[in-house]
Scaffold this active site. Structure first.
Site, PDB file in Angstrom:
ATOM      1  CB  THR A   1      34.546  32.240  42.063  1.00 25.38           C
ATOM      2  OG1 THR A   1      34.197  32.560  41.382  1.00 25.38           O
ATOM      3  CG2 THR A   1      34.803  30.898  43.927  1.00 25.38           C
TER       4      THR A   1
ATOM      5  NE  ARG B   1      33.797  32.656  36.073  1.00 22.84           N
ATOM      6  CZ  ARG B   1      34.278  33.881  35.758  1.00 22.84           C
ATOM      7  NH1 ARG B   1      35.618  34.009  36.687  1.00 22.84           N
ATOM      8  NH2 ARG B   1      33.343  35.033  34.998  1.00 22.84           N
TER       9      ARG B   1
ATOM     10  CB  ILE C   1      38.743  32.104  44.073  1.00 20.25           C
ATOM     11  CG1 ILE C   1      38.782  32.817  45.427  1.00 20.25           C
ATOM     12  CG2 ILE C   1      39.280  30.303  44.699  1.00 20.25           C
ATOM     13  CD1 ILE C   1      37.458  32.308  46.890  1.00 20.25           C
ATOM     14  CG  ASP C   2      37.081  34.071  38.935  1.00 23.29           C
ATOM     15  OD1 ASP C   2      38.551  34.463  38.402  1.00 23.29           O
ATOM     16  OD2 ASP C   2      36.863  33.168  38.616  1.00 23.29           O
ATOM     17  CE  LYS C   3      33.262  42.457  42.326  1.00 22.33           C
ATOM     18  NZ  LYS C   3      32.735  43.525  41.062  1.00 22.33           N
TER      19      LYS C   3
END
Length: 301
Positions: A141, A238, A137-139
């Site tokens: 998120t 996103r 998962i993104d930084k």
């Protein structure tokens, strides 16, 4: 150190492809895993490199070099928020701001470095810099991330991701009021041609991507939604929500109009449903919304 295991081909597996024969000699790993090992020269037949399609012969000596966990990563002192753990898997609630694995300017302060510090056994399928990591998962998120502690578990979970039998649900606050109660966004995703940091809808070269959403609550200027992924592309939620005119609040990369929160996207992976790689038990784990996310919702009308 690496571990070395030797096998001698007997009459029961003569003429089988090497990758197939290995699954009968060692049932802990899949054919795809052995095929990858062969391509990486981690498997030799009679001391020589061969292809996965090599047909084994009687009395062939097969040598397998299994990579042990890399110890060269710098440990990062970081307290993990563990939701679940056993000998096969570890599920953590990742905070906003923590990068998952080394790269892109973050070499020693990532989740992988934290796992090393906490002395976790980790799978090696994805290489030294991504030990244990089967999905990301993104930084900025927050939320649930499943870590694999051995290669057998890793291969099993990777298959569940591939065949979409692992379900990941997110909560997001988006700009604007979504009038429909539920919807589906379909749009292939690829690298943005004008900004290499971004992803974009790319109908020519993009990879298929599908996001489902349903409305949880409407506010005057915003909507709280539940998103579920049918695919797992980089920045998928996103990109998709931005593409339909409802970018995620706080997302500096895909939302230029945010004014109520400017410290990372309000996107939280709150639920994970999967089949346990050893017991086959269906597991559903949840993580509560972070306090800063709750505070923003409490301020809205």
């Amino acid at each position: 150190m690496n571990s070395e295991i030797k096998y001698i081909v007997d009459k029961n597996i003569v003429s089988l492809r090497l990758d197939r024969a290995l699954t009968l000699l060692n049932k802990e790993y899949s054919r795809a895993y052995f095929s990858n090992m062969i391509k990486n020269n981690q498997i030799l037949v009679n001391g020589k490199s061969v292809s996965p399609s090599y047909n084994v012969k009687l009395n062939d000596e097969i040598t397998c070099f299994f990579k042990d966990q890399d110890s060269s990563l710098t440990p990062y002192e970081f307290k993990l928020d563990v939701i679940y753990e056993d000998e096969d898997i570890l599920v953590i609630n990742k905070p906003k701001g923590l990068v998952v694995h080394p790269g892109g300017g973050h070499e020693n302060d990532t989740l992988v470095n934290a796992l090393i510090y906490n002395k976790k056994k980790l799978s090696t399928v994805n290489g030294a810099l991504r030990v244990g990591i089967v999905h990301r998962i993104d930084k900025d998120t927050s939320g649930l991330l499943l870590i694999c502690k051995n290669d057998k578990a890793h291969i099993n979970i990777a298959e569940q991701l591939k065949d979409h039998s692992m379900y990941r649900n997110y909560v997001a606050l988006v700009d604007g009021v979504i009038t429909k109660d539920a919807g589906k966004v379909i749009g292939p995703i690829g690298r943005d041609k004008n900004n290499r940091l971004k992803m974009a809808i790319d109908t020519v070269n993009g990879k298929d991507a599908i996001t489902h959403f349903k409305v949880l609550k409407r506010y005057e200027k915003y909507t709280l939604i539940d998103c579920s992924l049918e695919t797992g592309r980089t920045h998928q939620i996103r990109v998709h929500m931005s593409s339909i005119g409802h970018p995620i609040v706080g997302d500096s990369l895909y939302n230029g109009s945010t004014n109520i929160y400017n410290n990372g996207q309000l996107l939280h992976a709150y639920k994970l449903t999967f089949k346990h790689p050893s017991t086959n038990e269906i597991m559903t784990l949840e993580a509560p919304l972070p306090s800063y996310f709750k505070d923003i919702l409490n301020e809205l009308k």
